[in-house]
Scaffold this active site. Structure first.
Site, mmCIF file in Angstrom:
data_model
loop_
_atom_site.group_PDB
_atom_site.id
_atom_site.type_symbol
_atom_site.label_atom_id
_atom_site.label_comp_id
_atom_site.label_asym_id
_atom_site.label_seq_id
_atom_site.Cartn_x
_atom_site.Cartn_y
_atom_site.Cartn_z
ATOM 1 N N ASP A 64 0.823 -1.203 0.000
ATOM 2 C CA ASP A 64 0.000 0.000 0.000
ATOM 3 C C ASP A 64 0.862 1.260 0.000
ATOM 4 O OD1 ASP A 64 -2.189 -1.649 0.099
ATOM 5 O OD2 ASP A 64 -2.808 -1.082 2.125
ATOM 6 N N ASP A 65 0.218 2.384 -0.300
ATOM 7 C CA ASP A 65 0.802 3.723 -0.162
ATOM 8 C C ASP A 65 1.901 4.030 -1.176
ATOM 9 O OD1 ASP A 65 -0.901 3.846 2.016
ATOM 10 O OD2 ASP A 65 0.666 3.417 3.479
ATOM 11 N N HIS A 117 -7.433 3.499 1.303
ATOM 12 C CA HIS A 117 -6.451 3.943 2.278
ATOM 13 C C HIS A 117 -7.118 3.983 3.647
ATOM 14 C CE1 HIS A 117 -2.931 5.881 3.825
ATOM 15 N NE2 HIS A 117 -3.491 7.075 3.994
#
Length: 323
Positions: free
Chosen positions: A13-14, A134
């Site tokens: 992620d991110d 998110h």
């Protein structure tokens, strides 16, 4: 002993949060453990991340963001229920509180999601392989319905359902982390209906709430998979996703989504995940147990290979995982 056959997607992620984060994510991808990434299109390094995704042919999805930094859609030009007075999203818990209070206009959620989907298309030149949320905003009540409608309209089929079996009993998690994980699971369970009605798909098993940051280890990843497989018939093939957050620590003020990097991004915990993911131990133990790594967009075409019997099993890994 026959065991369930597993195709495992490891999603970082991110992506796009900062250059140092992205450096670590690419390193984990090239090491062969991370198989997909989720891009924050409002991240300060989003454009560079898109270049890296193209350069290394990294399967990339959208990490839909409604809680951190600045928006990319119309909300950034006017007052919005999604933003505080400074023009930033309301935060991980602030957004949840606003949704629960009925203070968030779902039409504005739809506008921002569509803007982020369009921005992804601009950056990558193609639709996302998947879309997740998110800080798991995509499974919140009401938001999940809008999310499902938007993905169906954009013909995105895969998402994430953050339901991790047994996470409430993970004694190594601090009480706030355990409580948050249980809340995410409750919301995810309620999101199954809207997601299903709009034709979305997700892996059979999800792991990552119990193995985030300092809590990640090869044994805990294998143990979480083992818990998820407890009721799966022998010889049955299934799919799984491991959510991960690897990377080199951010150095303020660089990074973030418009208001600087958060404490977790600046901590050693991202580096710890990177070290676990790039060390040969995890990959070796996954392979030993017949777990095949793949990207989420491979799930339609790949089939698990025949399992070769071996001494270790996912069940034994569960027994030996640290508490």
């Amino acid at each position: 002993m026959a065991r369930p056959r597993v195709l495992l997607v490891v999603t970082a992620d991110d992506f796009g949060y900062c250059l140092r984060r992205d450096e670590g994510i690419v390193e984990a991808f090239l090491a062969g453990t991370v198989t997909s990434v989720s891009l924050l299109v409002n991240g300060t390094a989003a454009e560079r991340a898109a270049e890296l995704a193209r350069k290394y042919s990294i399967p990339t999805g959208l990490h839909a963001n409604l809680s951190e930094g600045r928006p990319v859609g119309p909300a950034r030009h006017s007052a919005s229920s999604l933003l505080n007075r400074e023009g930033f999203f309301l935060g991980k818990m602030g957004f949840r509180e606003a949704v629960a209070a009925g203070d968030v206009a779902l039409s504005q959620v739809r506008e921002e999601l569509e803007a982020q989907l369009s921005r992804f298309q601009e950056l990558l030149g193609r639709p996302p392989t998947h879309v997740d949320g998110h800080q798991h905003v995509h499974v919140l009540p009401g938001v999940c319905q809008v999310f499902a409608e938007a993905l169906q309209a954009y013909r995105v089929r895969f998402t994430r359902l953050p339901l991790e079996r047994g996470v409430g009993g993970c004694a190594w998690l601090e009480a706030p982390a355990r409580a948050f994980a249980c809340t995410v699971e409750r919301d995810a369970q309620a999101a199954v209906g809207p997601f299903s009605r709009h034709g979305l798909r997700w892996t059979d098993v999800f792991v990552g709430l119990s193995t985030c940051g300092r809590h990640m280890s090869a044994s805990r990843v294998l143990g979480s998979l083992a818990r998820a497989l407890e009721d799966i018939p022998a010889g049955h093939a299934l799919t799984a996703e491991l959510m991960a957050h690897p990377g080199y620590p951010s150095v303020p003020p660089t990074g973030g989504c418009g208001e600087g990097p958060d404490a977790f991004s600046c901590s050693w915990e991202r580096l710890h995940e990177l070290q676990v993911l790039t060390a040969p131990t995890l990959r070796a133990r996954l392979a030993q147990n017949g777990v095949q790594l793949c990207a989420i967009d491979d799930l339609d075409s790949k089939r698990p290979a025949d399992i070769v019997p071996c001494e270790a099993t996912l069940e034994s890994c569960l027994e030996s995982s640290p508490s």
